[in-house]
Design a protein around this motif. Structure first.
Motif: not given
Length: 551
Positions: A409-419
């Motif tokens: 898996i790739d954890i996309d910082i931008e995606l997972w901090t988006r509200a």
């Protein structure tokens, strides 16, 4: 009516038909299940029990299904039972039976979703077990989330689970660690095969501060070994605790050596007749059980191998009462499976019954489409702290548990901090907060679950029924996640539930409008709202993720 109760009713009806027709009851299973049809027009639930058992019972499956359908139709809460194809049973519940699930969920509370599928099986689940030579890296963090979630789900499914972290605090890697600390304290470069990073400097300085005379000691490397490993232990434990992962047992490899457990294991293996000596070394004939080569237990110089410690640790777990030893390993340990299964067999165990090895694939942290490779502390790897600093604990745990562990898996910082709703953890937690908000707003209006008697038959809207069916799926999802060792099933279920709730919320007003009197439908929908929050809370708790009341 829950799916489990409906499945029991199907089985009860089948037994009645078998009795009436003089058929052999032994062909019927002890338990059965019902499933939701893909096409809602086919009913609320479906069963293929008649097709499963007809041949062994010497009956025509469609004709047997007809008998079960007639018997099942007598059950309270069932509206219709139709026969489809070669013997499927398509079942529709009456509105009252469907809606009553909301009360069942609310009254069960935190216990809704618990079951007995694993029948009290005793397991020791070992995961993470990163060497105490550095901070926990991203691959091990995956197991900190997945392993902890799996332990919770196994317990919810009825297993007796002890979680365990194995500290490899003996062997050559600890020697290299101690040498690296000593070199740092002396202001020298790390050994060629040593460890580097800011954490090495931090630990070395801490040891020197604690033992100012360490560099003048007779054996400074031993002091750095003892003190440094202990400090690394403490840092790892603290990091895991902040991540929400706690272990029942922290087991030190060194204790196996100090207590003579390796000699004990060797004697057991020798008694089983699977050891032999060659070239001055002691070997285990693992090729007898499918391994690609035999394994050395004790070298010709008398030193124990890592594999010998693995044998002793496995035996120790079994002797502590583990019916099944479950070990979670990284992708680079795939080659261990064959030797570990063979070792289990050499002890006289059944590897299919007593040992289970799960392999997790790699994890990458990504920013702007590019992997994040450098850690501020560890120098060459991304650590648990780096991940938490980037996206937070809840998002980290959810992201790591959301995917099958056998997939990279790739954890996309931008995606997972988006509200926003495209952030899966935000999408689910938002429902947790919205259901809590509805409850608070209802109370302010004088609407509670006790305002009027709960009439489940009022919950007939298409979106209400969809939400009820989804809530009813939760216990089966938890059971399958535990049995298949796939915690991601719970995460994906929660996203499905969140979608069903949003559709319900958009189409079925829970709260009365300004000029509207509170009525029984508002009360019924409040029960359904509160049942949804309960399941969201239960599911997120299994994943070790918080269920906020406000966002």
């Amino acid at each position: 009516m829950t799916p489990e109760k409906l499945a029991d009713a199907v089985l009860t009806a089948a037994h009645a038909v078998f009795t009436e027709r003089g058929l052999d009851h032994s062909v019927l299973p002890s338990t059965t299940a019902v499933e939701r049809p893909r096409n809602p027009e086919h009913g609320d639930y479906a069963s293929n029990l008649a097709m499963q058992v007809a041949k062994r019972a010497g009956a025509n499956p469609r004709e047997l299904a007809g008998g079960i359908a007639a018997e099942l139709a007598k059950t309270n809460g069932i509206k219709t039972v139709e026969i489809a194809g070669p013997g499927f049973l398509n079942i529709r519940l009456d509105a009252g039976a469907a809606g009553a699930l909301a009360r069942t969920v609310v009254e069960a509370g935190a216990a809704y979703g618990d079951g007995t599928a694993l029948g009290g099986e005793a397991l020791i689940l070992e995961f993470v077990s990163a060497n105490p030579t550095g901070p926990i890296h991203l691959g091990a963090v995956r197991w900190a989330a997945v392993g902890d979630a799996l332990a919770r789900m196994l317990k919810a499914a009825g297993a007796r689970v002890a979680t365990e972290y194995y500290f490899n605090d003996a062997g050559s890697q600890i020697d290299r660690f101690a040498k690296s600390l000593l070199a740092s304290a002396r202001g020298e470069q790390a050994p060629e095969d040593g460890y580097v990073g800011a954490y090495i400097t931090e630990i070395a300085q801490t040891v020197v501060a604690k033992r100012p005379d360490v560099l003048d000691a007779e054996d400074p490397q031993e002091i750095f070994r003892v003190e440094g490993v202990q400090l690394m232990f403490e840092q790892i434990k603290e990091s895991l605790a902040q991540f929400g992962t706690h272990f029942d047992v922290y087991f030190n490899e060194k204790d196996l050596h100090d207590r003579g457990e390796l000699d004990h294991a060797l004697e057991r293996l020798r008694a089983q007749g699977h050891t032999f000596e060659a070239d001055g070394a002691m070997w285990l004939r693992t090729t007898d059980f499918g391994d690609d080569k035999d394994r050395v237990l004790r070298k010709s110089n008398g030193e124990w191998t890592y594999f010998a410690a693995d044998c002793a640790y496995y035996l120790d777990k079994r002797e502590r009462g583990a019916e099944r030893v479950v070990i979670m390993l990284g992708a680079d340990h795939h080659g261990y499976i064959g030797r570990m299964r063979a070792m289990s067999a050499c002890f006289g165990d059944d590897p299919d019954r007593n040992l289970e090895i799960l392999i997790g694939q790699m994890v990458n942290l990504v920013r702007d489409g590019q992997p994040v490779r450098m850690s501020k502390r560890a120098g060459t790897v991304v650590t648990l702290e780096d991940l938490v600093d980037a996206i937070g604990v809840d998002a980290s745990r959810y992201a790591l548990a959301r995917y099958s562990s056998d997939s990279p898996i790739d954890i996309d910082i931008e995606l997972w901090t988006r509200a926003t709703r495209d952030n899966p953890v935000y999408y689910v937690q938002y429902v947790a907060a919205r259901t809590a908000s509805v409850g608070r707003n209802a109370a302010e209006l004088g609407l509670t679950r006790d305002t009027a008697p709960f009439d489940p038959a009022l919950l007939t809207h298409e979106k209400e029924l969809e939400l009820l069916k989804t809530l009813g799926d939760f216990p089966a999802v938890v059971q399958s996640a535990a049995e298949l060792r796939e915690p991601h099933r719970v995460a994906r279920y929660l996203e499905e539930l969140a979608g069903a709730y949003h559709r319900f919320y958009d189409n079925c007003r829970v709260l009365p409008q300004a000029d509207e009197s509170i009525n029984a439908l508002h009360v019924a929908r409040l029960w359904l709202n509160d049942a949804t929050r309960q399941v969201i809370v239960n599911g997120l708790t299994l994943l070790g993720v918080s269920a906020p009341e406000r966002m």
